[in-house]
Design a protein around this motif. Sequence first.
Motif, PDB file in Angstrom:
ATOM      1  N   GLU A 441       0.840  -1.215   0.000  1.00  0.00           N
ATOM      2  CA  GLU A 441       0.000   0.000   0.000  1.00  0.00           C
ATOM      3  C   GLU A 441       0.871   1.258   0.000  1.00  0.00           C
ATOM      4  O   GLU A 441       0.595   2.221  -0.731  1.00  0.00           O
ATOM      5  N   ASP A 442       1.936   1.236   0.811  1.00  0.00           N
ATOM      6  CA  ASP A 442       2.833   2.397   0.870  1.00  0.00           C
ATOM      7  C   ASP A 442       3.522   2.631  -0.470  1.00  0.00           C
ATOM      8  O   ASP A 442       3.650   3.780  -0.925  1.00  0.00           O
ATOM      9  N   LEU A 443       3.972   1.550  -1.132  1.00  0.00           N
ATOM     10  CA  LEU A 443       4.674   1.688  -2.412  1.00  0.00           C
ATOM     11  C   LEU A 443       3.758   2.235  -3.502  1.00  0.00           C
ATOM     12  O   LEU A 443       4.195   2.972  -4.391  1.00  0.00           O
ATOM     13  N   LEU A 444       2.468   1.863  -3.434  1.00  0.00           N
ATOM     14  CA  LEU A 444       1.518   2.363  -4.429  1.00  0.00           C
ATOM     15  C   LEU A 444       1.177   3.829  -4.185  1.00  0.00           C
ATOM     16  O   LEU A 444       0.960   4.596  -5.118  1.00  0.00           O
ATOM     17  N   GLN A 445       1.129   4.213  -2.894  1.00  0.00           N
ATOM     18  CA  GLN A 445       0.779   5.594  -2.567  1.00  0.00           C
ATOM     19  C   GLN A 445       1.947   6.547  -2.814  1.00  0.00           C
ATOM     20  O   GLN A 445       1.747   7.672  -3.259  1.00  0.00           O
ATOM     21  N   CYS A 446       3.162   6.122  -2.523  1.00  0.00           N
ATOM     22  CA  CYS A 446       4.336   7.009  -2.634  1.00  0.00           C
ATOM     23  C   CYS A 446       5.400   6.373  -3.516  1.00  0.00           C
ATOM     24  O   CYS A 446       6.479   6.003  -3.025  1.00  0.00           O
ATOM     25  N   PRO A 447       5.151   6.210  -4.820  1.00  0.00           N
ATOM     26  CA  PRO A 447       6.123   5.500  -5.666  1.00  0.00           C
ATOM     27  C   PRO A 447       7.445   6.253  -5.823  1.00  0.00           C
ATOM     28  O   PRO A 447       8.488   5.636  -5.991  1.00  0.00           O
ATOM     29  N   LEU A 448       7.392   7.594  -5.777  1.00  0.00           N
ATOM     30  CA  LEU A 448       8.621   8.366  -5.997  1.00  0.00           C
ATOM     31  C   LEU A 448       9.458   8.481  -4.732  1.00  0.00           C
ATOM     32  O   LEU A 448      10.660   8.272  -4.746  1.00  0.00           O
ATOM     33  N   SER A 449       8.792   8.783  -3.606  1.00  0.00           N
ATOM     34  CA  SER A 449       9.551   9.003  -2.366  1.00  0.00           C
ATOM     35  C   SER A 449      10.152   7.709  -1.831  1.00  0.00           C
ATOM     36  O   SER A 449      11.244   7.701  -1.267  1.00  0.00           O
ATOM     37  N   PHE A 745       5.715   8.511 -14.525  1.00  0.00           N
ATOM     38  CA  PHE A 745       6.649   9.256 -13.683  1.00  0.00           C
ATOM     39  C   PHE A 745       8.060   9.313 -14.271  1.00  0.00           C
ATOM     40  O   PHE A 745       8.943   9.926 -13.700  1.00  0.00           O
ATOM     41  N   ALA A 746       8.287   8.650 -15.420  1.00  0.00           N
ATOM     42  CA  ALA A 746       9.637   8.632 -15.998  1.00  0.00           C
ATOM     43  C   ALA A 746       9.993  10.020 -16.526  1.00  0.00           C
ATOM     44  O   ALA A 746       9.166  10.677 -17.165  1.00  0.00           O
ATOM     45  N   PRO A 747      11.218  10.511 -16.282  1.00  0.00           N
ATOM     46  CA  PRO A 747      11.603  11.843 -16.772  1.00  0.00           C
ATOM     47  C   PRO A 747      11.690  11.864 -18.303  1.00  0.00           C
ATOM     48  O   PRO A 747      12.091  10.878 -18.921  1.00  0.00           O
ATOM     49  N   VAL A 748      11.280  12.994 -18.908  1.00  0.00           N
ATOM     50  CA  VAL A 748      11.263  13.125 -20.361  1.00  0.00           C
ATOM     51  C   VAL A 748      12.501  13.908 -20.793  1.00  0.00           C
ATOM     52  O   VAL A 748      12.826  14.950 -20.204  1.00  0.00           O
ATOM     53  N   ASP A 749      13.194  13.417 -21.813  1.00  0.00           N
ATOM     54  CA  ASP A 749      14.377  14.114 -22.343  1.00  0.00           C
ATOM     55  C   ASP A 749      13.905  15.096 -23.418  1.00  0.00           C
ATOM     56  O   ASP A 749      13.417  14.687 -24.477  1.00  0.00           O
ATOM     57  N   ASN A 750      14.037  16.421 -23.162  1.00  0.00           N
ATOM     58  CA  ASN A 750      13.572  17.445 -24.105  1.00  0.00           C
ATOM     59  C   ASN A 750      14.693  18.009 -24.970  1.00  0.00           C
ATOM     60  O   ASN A 750      14.449  18.890 -25.791  1.00  0.00           O
ATOM     61  N   CYS A 751      15.924  17.555 -24.801  1.00  0.00           N
ATOM     62  CA  CYS A 751      17.065  18.102 -25.531  1.00  0.00           C
ATOM     63  C   CYS A 751      17.172  17.415 -26.893  1.00  0.00           C
ATOM     64  O   CYS A 751      17.322  16.193 -26.966  1.00  0.00           O
ATOM     65  N   LEU A 752      17.081  18.231 -27.979  1.00  0.00           N
ATOM     66  CA  LEU A 752      17.074  17.675 -29.328  1.00  0.00           C
ATOM     67  C   LEU A 752      18.367  16.906 -29.630  1.00  0.00           C
ATOM     68  O   LEU A 752      18.334  15.813 -30.199  1.00  0.00           O
ATOM     69  N   GLN A 753      19.507  17.473 -29.213  1.00  0.00           N
ATOM     70  CA  GLN A 753      20.799  16.848 -29.524  1.00  0.00           C
ATOM     71  C   GLN A 753      20.941  15.482 -28.855  1.00  0.00           C
ATOM     72  O   GLN A 753      21.383  14.512 -29.467  1.00  0.00           O
TER      73      GLN A 753
END
Length: 792
Positions: A441-449, A745-753
């Motif tokens: 339950e804790d892992l589902l509620q706070c996946p990032l922390s 929640f995965a970070p998105v890479d916005n840098c074209l290069q």
Amino acid sequence: MQAEDMESSMESPNLEFEYGDSDMLTAELSELYSYTEEPEFALNRDYFEEDFRSHARGRRWTELTVDEQRTYVMRLLDALEVTDRDKRLKVARAILYLAQGVFDECDTEVDVLHWSRHNIFLLYDMGIFTALLELLSMEIDNSQACSSAVRKPAISLADSTELRVLLSIMYLMVETVRVQTEDDRPEWRAARETFKNELGSPLYNGEPFALLLFTMVTKFCSMNAPHFPMKKVLLLLWKTVLFTLGGFEELQQMKVGARERLSLPPLPEDSIKVVRAMRAASPPASAMELIEQQQQQKRGRRSRRPLVKQDSLDTYNERDPFKNDDARDEEDDPEDTDSGIEGEVDPLDRDVIIQPPPPPPPLRPPTERVNFPKGLPWAPKVREKDIEHFLETSRNKFIGFTLGNDTETLVGLPRPIHESVKTLKQHKYVSVSEIQIKREEDLLQCPLSLGEEEVEETPAEILYVGMLPNLSQYVIALLKLLLAAAPTSKAKTDSINILADVLPEEMPITVLQSMKLGIDVNRHKEIIVKAISALLLLLLKHLKLNHIYQFEIVSQHLVFANCIPLILKFFNQNIMSYISAKNSICVLDFPHCVVHEMPELTAESLEAGDNNQFCWRNLFSCINLLRILNKLTKWKHSRTMMLVVFKSAPILKRALKVKQAMMQLYVLKLLKIQTKYLGRQWRKSNMKTMSAIYQKVRHRLNDDWAYGNDIDARPWDFQAEECALRESIEKFNSRRYDKNKNGDFAPVDNCLQSVLGQRVELPEDFHYSYEMWLEREVFSQPIQWEGLLQNP
């Protein structure tokens, strides 16, 4: 009359049965072979001697040095690589003869087992198992054999010869290496650990060995390979899981270790020792006995009634766990120390005191028994939820409002409630499962922390990950086989033919042959039930310890595949005759049949069977099936109601006639959870059973199992309960095993290069045809640039 009652209670004697992971090694080895396969022992010997004679020049295998034996095994290993199928089979039979203990050079069964053990460790050391695994994979994928078997109207032993030889060698290797003995050499012990790790790891084609066997089971049940020798596959699968995951003793140690890692208090007792120390209870009176008792009541023996009531009262007082210790110390009557229920007085028989028969002397040494204080064998348990419920009720009654999950604040509650809460907390038990559910339950509620969960790669975890994609197919296939092998099943045209590896090519023509085949078929079915019941129980227990939701998904698949009615159907037979069945011919059992001269079989000798009081495998199967049923229904209201709806109470009550403490315990547990729904009349007429439940089953301090108080309060909504559980399971599986997990929640890479600079995995031949690809996919496709300017 007392003598008559003594005789009726002595009809079913106490069964001196020691429950364990498996039977004795000789019994487990003999069950691998059908009696129809008996001529093949000589065939294996002949093929070995034909090849060995040219190599050894007149010497025997037992006379060779270890180096010479290694050289010969290496020669056999090379010969397994030939393309000629018949030559390969001859070599495999020679290897099987070695694994069976070169019995032609032995005089006794002990010698056979000794050489079998020596040879098997030698074979493993030389890498025979891996070579056999490749051959087994080839045979499984042999579409020609599968298609010819599908077209055949009747399948016999001859259709599965290669598979049977390979599976027999592998089974002998797994079972012999698995069983430890005191005189094992250090290198054998090291080999055991290595083999165990290999079988449990995804070394074979990227998956554990057990998964290959599960695939064979599903292929057989889908009718694509009806020639597979299913008994051997199931026995090998059970022993592989038992070897890699561990037996019941190891499981208990793993449970203790898991509780220590989670900083939980130790288990109140060792359940294996408690159950072994229990004594069987007298079975409840049958209908005929009750009628006789009523007739004797009418003849009138009224003067004895007060004595009975006092005696009955004493019987219950001496076992009262809440009676103070001072009073207990005063009771030093040696006759009151019995922990069974033979001494209790049946409330239905109010006018006569029946003296119980004297208990038989224990056959086990007294050091193995656990000496309990007077009272109950199990420490009571209380869940956190029970304490919360008790306080909620008390606060509503005395204060008029509740404090949610607060179990510490006792302000405004009277003194007796304080004492009650203190007692409940003393017996509070927190299971590993509760900790796992809270963590989930804790892992589902706070996946990032909380971050990524570290999952330990245990053998159970590896097996579960491999089974997960096809789990429902595996469960359904095992239950189909269990149904086909159950003695209560009627033969149907659409049912699975599980007799492919027991029926001979030529059907019997004499009465003696027919009797022998009949015994063989019944024995074959019993062994299949034994293997499946033990396998399912092991999987449930190990997965429950590994993670509760892994256990729950297997349980749910079992429930949805009608496992509960199937087990009840299995017990809806004369269970005493099933447990005392004599479907074995001792003189044909391995290794007896290969060492001693074969006596002439007669119809009388076949009918006589063995002299055992009970059939070990059948009693083992019954206990396993009861334990599975307990696992499926524990704490599940909707599944408990299924037991009530399927009218399981009379079926289970008949099973109490078997005087074996462990079996009775699991029957009584199943009766206990449904007692409150069976009505007052049932409880009134089954007081002896109620008393046995009180004395043998663990107590939950505020569980009113004996008085149906909450029948109206809890409606039976099977679908809602199972759907809520399925939702939790799916969240667990997607969080832990989904490849695209945490996509949101995965970070998105916005840098074209950096995006254009990423290396993309392309096929090896891509650079040969990339110009054509560009032409087809890019240049020839019209690009509508104005589409980018329009709002979507």
